[in-house]
Design a protein around this motif. Structure first.
Motif, PDB file in Angstrom:
ATOM      1  N   THR A 142       0.881  -0.481  -0.141  1.00  0.00           N
ATOM      2  CA  THR A 142      -0.476   0.019   0.524  1.00  0.00           C
ATOM      3  C   THR A 142       0.707   1.730   0.093  1.00  0.00           C
ATOM      4  O   THR A 142       0.515   2.161  -0.234  1.00  0.00           O
ATOM      5  CB  THR A 142      -0.953   0.122   0.919  1.00  0.00           C
ATOM      6  N   ARG A 143       2.198   1.440   0.450  1.00  0.00           N
ATOM      7  CA  ARG A 143       3.268   2.094   1.007  1.00  0.00           C
ATOM      8  C   ARG A 143       3.591   2.732  -0.787  1.00  0.00           C
ATOM      9  O   ARG A 143       3.729   3.773  -0.689  1.00  0.00           O
ATOM     10  CB  ARG A 143       4.136   2.530   1.999  1.00  0.00           C
ATOM     11  N   ARG A 144       3.918   1.518  -0.978  1.00  0.00           N
ATOM     12  CA  ARG A 144       4.285   1.358  -2.751  1.00  0.00           C
ATOM     13  C   ARG A 144       3.429   1.928  -3.420  1.00  0.00           C
ATOM     14  O   ARG A 144       3.798   2.804  -4.335  1.00  0.00           O
ATOM     15  CB  ARG A 144       4.577   0.285  -3.542  1.00  0.00           C
ATOM     16  N   ALA A 145       2.411   1.531  -3.160  1.00  0.00           N
ATOM     17  CA  ALA A 145       0.851   2.197  -3.990  1.00  0.00           C
ATOM     18  C   ALA A 145       1.015   3.818  -4.079  1.00  0.00           C
ATOM     19  O   ALA A 145       0.064   4.205  -5.282  1.00  0.00           O
ATOM     20  CB  ALA A 145       0.024   1.169  -4.053  1.00  0.00           C
ATOM     21  N   ILE A 146       1.063   4.517  -2.882  1.00  0.00           N
ATOM     22  CA  ILE A 146       0.759   5.029  -2.513  1.00  0.00           C
ATOM     23  C   ILE A 146       1.552   5.764  -2.048  1.00  0.00           C
ATOM     24  O   ILE A 146       1.911   6.147  -1.043  1.00  0.00           O
ATOM     25  CB  ILE A 146      -0.879   4.994  -2.143  1.00  0.00           C
ATOM     26  N   PRO A 147       3.106   6.554  -3.044  1.00  0.00           N
ATOM     27  CA  PRO A 147       4.293   7.122  -1.634  1.00  0.00           C
ATOM     28  C   PRO A 147       3.444   8.713  -1.225  1.00  0.00           C
ATOM     29  O   PRO A 147       3.995   8.918  -0.697  1.00  0.00           O
ATOM     30  CB  PRO A 147       5.138   7.223  -3.809  1.00  0.00           C
ATOM     31  N   GLU A 148       2.799   9.237  -1.961  1.00  0.00           N
ATOM     32  CA  GLU A 148       2.386  10.262  -1.598  1.00  0.00           C
ATOM     33  C   GLU A 148       1.544  10.785  -0.175  1.00  0.00           C
ATOM     34  O   GLU A 148       1.576  11.501   0.553  1.00  0.00           O
ATOM     35  CB  GLU A 148       1.816  11.377  -2.419  1.00  0.00           C
ATOM     36  N   GLU A 191       2.554  11.201 -12.729  1.00  0.00           N
ATOM     37  CA  GLU A 191       2.495   9.857 -12.273  1.00  0.00           C
ATOM     38  C   GLU A 191       1.805   8.759 -12.161  1.00  0.00           C
ATOM     39  O   GLU A 191       2.382   8.050 -12.353  1.00  0.00           O
ATOM     40  CB  GLU A 191       3.394  10.347 -11.371  1.00  0.00           C
ATOM     41  N   ASP A 192       0.826   8.943 -12.567  1.00  0.00           N
ATOM     42  CA  ASP A 192      -0.348   7.457 -12.243  1.00  0.00           C
ATOM     43  C   ASP A 192      -0.134   6.460 -14.233  1.00  0.00           C
ATOM     44  O   ASP A 192       0.630   6.988 -14.796  1.00  0.00           O
ATOM     45  CB  ASP A 192      -1.581   8.102 -12.938  1.00  0.00           C
ATOM     46  N   ALA A 193       0.535   5.170 -12.932  1.00  0.00           N
ATOM     47  CA  ALA A 193       1.020   4.563 -13.593  1.00  0.00           C
ATOM     48  C   ALA A 193       0.111   3.361 -14.588  1.00  0.00           C
ATOM     49  O   ALA A 193       0.159   2.238 -14.566  1.00  0.00           O
ATOM     50  CB  ALA A 193       2.180   3.286 -12.974  1.00  0.00           C
ATOM     51  N   ASP A 194      -1.255   4.007 -13.899  1.00  0.00           N
ATOM     52  CA  ASP A 194      -2.094   3.007 -14.556  1.00  0.00           C
ATOM     53  C   ASP A 194      -3.646   3.151 -15.113  1.00  0.00           C
ATOM     54  O   ASP A 194      -3.846   2.973 -15.921  1.00  0.00           O
ATOM     55  CB  ASP A 194      -3.146   2.341 -12.451  1.00  0.00           C
ATOM     56  N   VAL A 195      -3.725   4.542 -15.484  1.00  0.00           N
ATOM     57  CA  VAL A 195      -4.633   5.387 -16.426  1.00  0.00           C
ATOM     58  C   VAL A 195      -3.548   6.506 -16.619  1.00  0.00           C
ATOM     59  O   VAL A 195      -3.029   6.834 -15.998  1.00  0.00           O
ATOM     60  CB  VAL A 195      -5.519   6.260 -16.033  1.00  0.00           C
ATOM     61  N   ALA A 211       0.327  16.221  -9.419  1.00  0.00           N
ATOM     62  CA  ALA A 211       1.538  15.841  -9.219  1.00  0.00           C
ATOM     63  C   ALA A 211       0.873  14.745  -8.679  1.00  0.00           C
ATOM     64  O   ALA A 211      -0.414  14.451  -8.039  1.00  0.00           O
ATOM     65  CB  ALA A 211       2.378  16.404  -8.188  1.00  0.00           C
ATOM     66  N   GLY A 212       1.863  13.349  -8.919  1.00  0.00           N
ATOM     67  CA  GLY A 212       1.324  12.253  -8.215  1.00  0.00           C
ATOM     68  C   GLY A 212       1.054  10.790  -8.330  1.00  0.00           C
ATOM     69  O   GLY A 212       0.711  10.922 -10.230  1.00  0.00           O
ATOM     70  N   SER A 213       0.712  10.126  -8.064  1.00  0.00           N
ATOM     71  CA  SER A 213      -0.053   9.323  -9.272  1.00  0.00           C
ATOM     72  C   SER A 213      -0.990   8.297  -8.720  1.00  0.00           C
ATOM     73  O   SER A 213      -1.735   9.545  -8.704  1.00  0.00           O
ATOM     74  CB  SER A 213       0.295   7.378  -7.758  1.00  0.00           C
ATOM     75  N   HIS A 214      -1.656   7.420  -9.002  1.00  0.00           N
ATOM     76  CA  HIS A 214      -2.951   6.828  -9.448  1.00  0.00           C
ATOM     77  C   HIS A 214      -3.829   7.142  -8.306  1.00  0.00           C
ATOM     78  O   HIS A 214      -4.229   7.565  -8.311  1.00  0.00           O
ATOM     79  CB  HIS A 214      -3.383   5.723  -9.437  1.00  0.00           C
ATOM     80  N   VAL A 215      -3.128   7.407  -6.952  1.00  0.00           N
ATOM     81  CA  VAL A 215      -4.696   6.981  -6.221  1.00  0.00           C
ATOM     82  C   VAL A 215      -4.541   8.306  -5.059  1.00  0.00           C
ATOM     83  O   VAL A 215      -4.573   8.763  -4.011  1.00  0.00           O
ATOM     84  CB  VAL A 215      -4.333   5.994  -5.048  1.00  0.00           C
ATOM     85  N   ASP A 221       0.850   9.560   3.934  1.00  0.00           N
ATOM     86  CA  ASP A 221       2.007   9.095   4.659  1.00  0.00           C
ATOM     87  C   ASP A 221       1.791   8.085   5.682  1.00  0.00           C
ATOM     88  O   ASP A 221       0.605   7.115   5.223  1.00  0.00           O
ATOM     89  CB  ASP A 221       1.157  10.355   6.190  1.00  0.00           C
ATOM     90  N   ALA A 222       1.787   7.392   6.584  1.00  0.00           N
ATOM     91  CA  ALA A 222       1.770   6.325   7.051  1.00  0.00           C
ATOM     92  C   ALA A 222       0.514   5.829   7.736  1.00  0.00           C
ATOM     93  O   ALA A 222       0.187   4.572   7.762  1.00  0.00           O
ATOM     94  CB  ALA A 222       2.804   5.528   8.318  1.00  0.00           C
ATOM     95  N   ALA A 223      -0.114   6.876   8.180  1.00  0.00           N
ATOM     96  CA  ALA A 223      -1.590   6.637   8.557  1.00  0.00           C
ATOM     97  C   ALA A 223      -2.075   6.348   7.831  1.00  0.00           C
ATOM     98  O   ALA A 223      -3.064   5.340   7.541  1.00  0.00           O
ATOM     99  CB  ALA A 223      -1.882   7.923   9.512  1.00  0.00           C
ATOM    100  N   ALA A 224      -2.286   6.955   6.437  1.00  0.00           N
ATOM    101  CA  ALA A 224      -2.932   6.692   5.830  1.00  0.00           C
ATOM    102  C   ALA A 224      -3.561   5.795   4.840  1.00  0.00           C
ATOM    103  O   ALA A 224      -4.286   4.488   4.267  1.00  0.00           O
ATOM    104  CB  ALA A 224      -2.672   7.755   4.618  1.00  0.00           C
ATOM    105  N   ALA A 225      -1.189   5.356   4.612  1.00  0.00           N
ATOM    106  CA  ALA A 225      -1.527   3.486   4.577  1.00  0.00           C
ATOM    107  C   ALA A 225      -2.346   2.553   5.236  1.00  0.00           C
ATOM    108  O   ALA A 225      -2.686   1.712   4.780  1.00  0.00           O
ATOM    109  CB  ALA A 225       0.397   3.183   4.587  1.00  0.00           C
ATOM    110  N   LEU A 226      -1.956   2.779   6.823  1.00  0.00           N
ATOM    111  CA  LEU A 226      -2.441   1.475   7.274  1.00  0.00           C
ATOM    112  C   LEU A 226      -3.838   2.044   7.283  1.00  0.00           C
ATOM    113  O   LEU A 226      -4.789   0.952   7.582  1.00  0.00           O
ATOM    114  CB  LEU A 226      -1.982   2.323   8.912  1.00  0.00           C
TER     115      LEU A 226
END
Length: 242
Positions: free
Chosen positions: A126-132, A176-180, A200-204, A134-139
């Motif tokens: 989950t952390r890798r999928a959403i590098p943006e 930086e979306d790797a999915d779409v 900026a950022g990834s898909h999610v 924080d730890a609380a959001a990933a948990l």
């Protein structure tokens, strides 16, 4: 949109749930919106038997419900949810598409009957999928991922011609979306005559990243302006450009 009796329906992406919109729900509710963020439900016989038509019918029902409670209704969808908004939201008063699966289709290998995203989920993944995030959001996200219907995903990737709509539309796309692919979202915005806001950022990231509240505020501000053009107000573009 007018301040009176506004409602927004959030449609989540594949493998997720209404929880993905938590930052957006809080922001829109604080601005006086009536907010709907339900979960897409599998068919009675389970995910393996679920079809894209099942999800489309649910989105249509949510829009109808919101119509009964508000004068103006916006539909906001992310990823698969963005495609569902395109397919079922032609009569919405406005639409926001966040990294939407393109109606032109996406080439991919056939999926299994059930895609085991929940089974494969991990905090590290989950952390890798959403590098943006924080730890609380990933948990927060990790235990909430769910498996998905392979038939739904195959149908969504096959492509559709969305119905014509006069609804003002904003497309928000992560560079930086790797999915779409970012370029697919830009092309969709051009084809729709929609406003377009690069992020900026990834898909999610627009939903679960640290900047999610600001992205939600940008969408809400766009909905509160006289919409219908293809440009985003300059303060928004400046706030969220790379």
């Amino acid at each position: 949109m007018s301040e009176a009796r506004r409602a927004v329906v959030f449609v989540h992406g594949a493998g997720g749930g209404g929880w993905e919109w938590d930052a957006w729900v809080r922001g829109f509710a604080a601005e006086g919106w009536r907010v709907f963020a339900p979960d897409l439900q599998p068919a009675v016989d389970g995910l393996a038997a679920t079809r894209l038509a099942d999800y489309r019918a649910q989105v249509a029902d949510w829009l109808a419900r919101a119509r009964r409670e508000a004068d103006r209704v916006a539909l906001v969808g992310a990823s698969l949810g963005g495609l569902l908004v395109l397919l079922e939201g032609a009569t919405a008063d406005a639409r926001v598409l966040v990294n939407p699966m393109p109606p032109a289709g996406m080439p991919a290998e056939p999926s299994p009957a059930v895609i085991p995203w929940r089974q494969r989920a991990s905090v590290a993944g989950t952390r890798r999928a959403i590098p943006e995030a924080d730890a609380a959001a990933a948990l927060f996200a990790f235990p909430r991922w769910r498996d998905e219907s392979g038939t739904v995903m195959d149908a969504a990737r096959a492509g559709f011609a969305p119905p014509a709509s006069r609804a003002p539309t904003l497309v928000m796309a992560s560079r930086e979306d790797a999915d779409v692919p970012f370029e697919a979202s830009a092309a969709l915005a051009a084809a729709l005559g929609a406003a377009f806001l690069p992020l900026a950022g990834s898909h999610v990231a627009p939903l679960l990243g640290r900047d999610a509240p600001a992205v939600a505020a940008a969408a809400a501000q766009w909905l509160d302006t006289p919409v219908g053009g293809t440009s985003v107000p300059m303060p928004l573009a400046e706030q969220h450009r790379d």
